[in-house]
Write an enzyme that holds these catalytic residues in place. Structure first.
Site, PDB file in Angstrom:
ATOM      1  N   SER A   1       0.698  -1.174   0.422  1.00 39.33           N
ATOM      2  CA  SER A   1       0.112   0.336   0.215  1.00 39.33           C
ATOM      3  C   SER A   1       0.776   1.093   0.295  1.00 39.33           C
ATOM      4  O   SER A   1       1.865   1.578  -1.540  1.00 39.33           O
ATOM      5  CB  SER A   1      -0.923   0.020   1.222  1.00 39.33           C
ATOM      6  OG  SER A   1      -2.109   0.696   0.815  1.00 39.33           O
TER       7      SER A   1
ATOM      8  N   ASP B   1      -9.478  -3.215  -6.198  1.00 41.21           N
ATOM      9  CA  ASP B   1      -9.157  -2.387  -4.743  1.00 41.21           C
ATOM     10  C   ASP B   1      -9.889  -1.210  -4.887  1.00 41.21           C
ATOM     11  O   ASP B   1      -9.476  -0.719  -5.771  1.00 41.21           O
ATOM     12  CB  ASP B   1      -8.152  -2.872  -4.870  1.00 41.21           C
ATOM     13  CG  ASP B   1      -7.118  -2.110  -3.281  1.00 41.21           C
ATOM     14  OD1 ASP B   1      -7.812  -1.007  -2.603  1.00 41.21           O
ATOM     15  OD2 ASP B   1      -5.612  -2.345  -3.114  1.00 41.21           O
TER      16      ASP B   1
ATOM     17  N   HIS C   1      -8.049  -4.499  -1.531  1.00 41.08           N
ATOM     18  CA  HIS C   1      -6.607  -4.287  -1.288  1.00 41.08           C
ATOM     19  C   HIS C   1      -6.276  -5.609  -0.179  1.00 41.08           C
ATOM     20  O   HIS C   1      -4.544  -5.967  -0.388  1.00 41.08           O
ATOM     21  CB  HIS C   1      -7.176  -2.935  -0.527  1.00 41.08           C
ATOM     22  CG  HIS C   1      -6.047  -2.319   0.061  1.00 41.08           C
ATOM     23  ND1 HIS C   1      -5.146  -1.670  -0.978  1.00 41.08           N
ATOM     24  CD2 HIS C   1      -5.018  -1.927   1.514  1.00 41.08           C
ATOM     25  CE1 HIS C   1      -4.095  -0.630  -0.362  1.00 41.08           C
ATOM     26  NE2 HIS C   1      -4.783  -1.238   1.346  1.00 41.08           N
TER      27      HIS C   1
END
Length: 702
Positions: free
Chosen positions: A551, A637, A672
């Site tokens: 991320s 995501d 995600h």
């Protein structure tokens, strides 16, 4: 930098160049791969089948390419998976937490991917399964349970699920007498809700078409969600909202916040349609959190220059700022992380000298004591509590060598009771491993903490491979906690290291501020300094260090790949936020407006534009040699959209000067967090570790 000889020379997928130009603040850019972003991305999040054919074809070609390059590690991946699975107690169960006549907990069945939620009589007895995650997940390629909360009368269960990976959660209500869900179906929520005092309704946040929680609604049981009453709407797209409740079920709290500013609004739980009352109006860069305390609220805040936070109290009758009274003053270098209030005690979790600690305060006398621990580096966590009138708190403790331990602690007698120690069924001897804390000198003289773990018999002569993990954003600190997965690398001779870089709060709030916005470059140079220190101290060598981050940590990976590719033997970037400038220029994306305080607003500010442009990984790919790179993403995501790594990979291949491979693995059925099941997730970890082992020449399965 040497070209890796360990990957077969196969032709990589080629992405068409379809230039799209933009101009901001007199600066013109051209993006050759903007077409990889689906025009109907909102619809794709809800239904991946509507992805455009040319984009789907390209992503499938990427998966075929990485699969071919990693085909020789299939046996190793299976072995790693079995090892990691073997360290998990398959029929594990939490220690139930007491609430009135019952105690509530979670468990897994042998072979189960999803948790089961159960309750027992308060003092023990037969378990009653309230929600079986495996049964609910049946038939869904992806399934994730959100919040699960029983009503105050213990008759109903509010629970949420996401079956796309896009984090649009549907809420359901289960009758605990019959075990059946009722007619209440509330889609497009944040995943949880708060029961009203009457237990006949709940309050929840609804996501808009751009995946932002912007509205709070009241849903009355037995009515269609289309009739839900709007309680609060946030007009500023730069702020998120969430809802929570107090344990005495007297208040419903609406939190309005971005990364540096917060505001709370209160609703009586017995009058949920009352006008929400503002506690303290939002003021840029002032943060505060609200915690119940009977006739007062405890307020954790950075008001009046309290950079590392202080604790105030305010009367419940009128908690406005003019009625705040200081209880625990600000102490520079002691970062107060959270507060829990009880009838006779207040507990805070804080970090000082880089380590966490728990402080218990007796409310009547003001006397305080700390719960002590001995190891050099460790992780602490305060567990939640259903009950307010109690002398007992629950906390978890672990270190990089010590499996997690769960304790009940009596705040009056100071006695701790060990409730559970994390079982490692395949066996674990902490004495076989060493954990240390190093301090790596950064270019500006700061010392960057680095937590490391390795087997005691690992040679420290520079020959060992290393996995160096980093994050460094939003003030998030990476704890030095026990991770059974890492043992598969340590047992193969790896040194595992966590670089506690600026952008986190590992050394206080100033450590966070020194790694954001105009000072973001410190995050990257800190990480590079950690790598160079591992080499200088004989733990590894640069061509054997594998960097990993996800991320915003994936953005870190992209940045250090551009800045110091010679410092790393390979890079693993999971759901990487690498197209920072383009994303921050697009106010329609789910996280962009609330993220401007963290990164800057390049739409309005030329200075912010130039700051981001100077490090944005996608914009700074250059004609130089890069190490082997693995990028991992999920199609649905909403946090880091799939096209960011897809574009980055395409540009890397078209620009770099070496023959090292760039692999892109995209899960076409997740978001995600990757795969949703506890064992499915291990398959993804095994793939990443197999890549790390392959690049350092340790890919043979035993």
């Amino acid at each position: 930098m040497k070209t890796s000889p360990r990957f077969e020379a196969l032709p990589a997928p080629g992405a068409d160049r379809r230039p799209v130009a933009d101009e901001h603040h007199g600066i013109r850019r051209t993006d050759d791969y903007a077409w990889l972003r689906a025009d109907n991305w909102q619809e794709v999040f809800r239904n991946p089948d509507v992805l455009a054919a040319d984009i789907r074809s390209h992503l499938e070609a990427e998966n075929a390419y990485q699969s071919a390059l990693m085909s020789d590690t299939e046996a190793l991946q299976k072995q790693l998976f079995q090892e990691m699975k073997g360290r998990i107690k398959e029929d594990d169960s939490s220690v139930p937490m007491k609430d009135g006549p019952f105690a509530y907990g979670t468990s897994f069945k042998t072979g189960g991917e999803q948790p089961r939620f159960f309750r027992t009589p308060r003092d023990g007895g037969e378990q009653a399964i309230l929600l079986d995650g495996d049964a609910e997940a049946e038939g869904h390629p992806y399934f994730r349970i959100g919040g699960v909360d029983h009503s105050g009368d213990h008759r109903k269960l509010l629970w949420g699920f996401d079956d796309k990976g896009s984090e649009f959660f549907t809420l359901r209500v289960r009758d605990l007498a019959t075990g059946e869900d009722g007619m209440d179906i509330v889609p497009d929520t944040g995943g949880d809700g708060v029961w009203t005092a009457a237990n006949d309704a709940f309050v929840y946040t609804r996501l808009d078409e751009n995946h932002r929680p912007s509205k709070v609604f009241l849903h009355r049981l037995g009515t269609p969600s289309s009739e839900d009453k709007l309680i609060y709407e946030e007009a500023d797209p730069g702020f998120f909202i969430s809802v929570d409740g107090t344990r005495d079920n007297k208040w419903i709290m609406i939190s309005v916040h971005d990364h540096q500013t917060s505001e709370y609004r209160l609703i009586p739980a017995d009058d949920p349609l009352a006008e929400p009352r503002v506690v303290s109006p939002r003021l840029t860069e002032r943060q505060y959190d609200l915690e119940e305390g009977g006739d007062v609220f405890f307020i954790l805040t950075n008001a009046d220059g309290a950079k590392d936070f202080k604790i105030m109290t305010a009367p419940v009758s009128d908690p406005a700022p003019e009625n705040w009274t200081e209880l625990v003053p600000h102490e520079p270098g002691r970062l107060i992380l959270s507060v829990m209030g009880f009838k006779d005690y207040m507990v805070r979790l804080e970090r000082k000298d880089g380590l966490p600690r728990i402080i218990v305060r007796e409310r009547a006398s003001g006397a305080e004591h700390a719960i002590s621990f001995d190891e050099e580096a460790f992780s602490l966590g305060l567990s939640g509590s259903y009950e307010y009138d109690t002398d007992t708190i629950r906390f978890s403790y672990s270190s990089m060598t010590t499996p997690a331990q769960l304790f009940d602690y009596n705040m009056g007698t100071r006695e701790r009771a060990l409730l559970k120690t994390q079982e490692v069924p395949s066996g674990h001897n902490p004495d076989d491993y060493v954990t240390r804390r190093l301090m790596a000198p950064a270019p500006d003289g700061e010392l960057v903490p680095v937590s490391i773990l390795y087997r005691r018999d690992t040679p420290l002569d520079g020959s060992a491979p290393a996995l160096l993990y980093g994050y460094g954003s939003y003030g998030s600190s990476i704890p030095a906690s026990f991770n059974t997965n890492i043992l598969s690398l340590a047992d193969r001779g790896f040194v595992y290291a966590i670089a506690h870089v600026r952008g986190g709060k590992d050394k206080g709030y100033a450590w966070y501020e020194d790694g954001k916005r105009a000072k973001k470059m410190n995050t990257f140079t800190d990480f590079i300094a950690a790598a160079r220190h591992l080499v200088a101290e004989g733990f590894s060598s640069h061509d054997r260090i594998v960097a990993q981050g996800g991320s915003a940590g994936g953005m870190l990976m992209g940045a250090v790949a551009n800045l110091a590719p010679d410092a790393f033997g390979a890079i693993i970037a999971e759901v990487p936020f690498v197209d920072v400038l383009t994303t921050m220029l697009d106010a329609s994306l789910p996280l962009t407006p609330p993220e401007w305080p963290e990164w800057g607003n390049p739409i309005d500010s030329a200075e912010d534009y130039r700051t981001i442009a100077a490090y944005s990984p996608y914009d700074n790919v250059s004609a130089q040699a890069y190490p082997p790179i693995l990028a991992v993403a999920g199609l649905t995501d909403p946090r880091v959209t799939y096209w960011e790594p897809a574009k980055w990979v395409a540009k890397l291949r078209a620009t770099k000067t070496d023959a090292n491979p760039v692999l892109f693995k995209i899960n076409m059925k997740s978001g995600h967090a990757g795969a949703s099941g506890r064992f499915s997730r291990l398959e993804e970890v095994a793939f990443n570790y197999a890549f790390a082992l392959k690049v350092v020449g340790k890919a043979a399965a035993s």
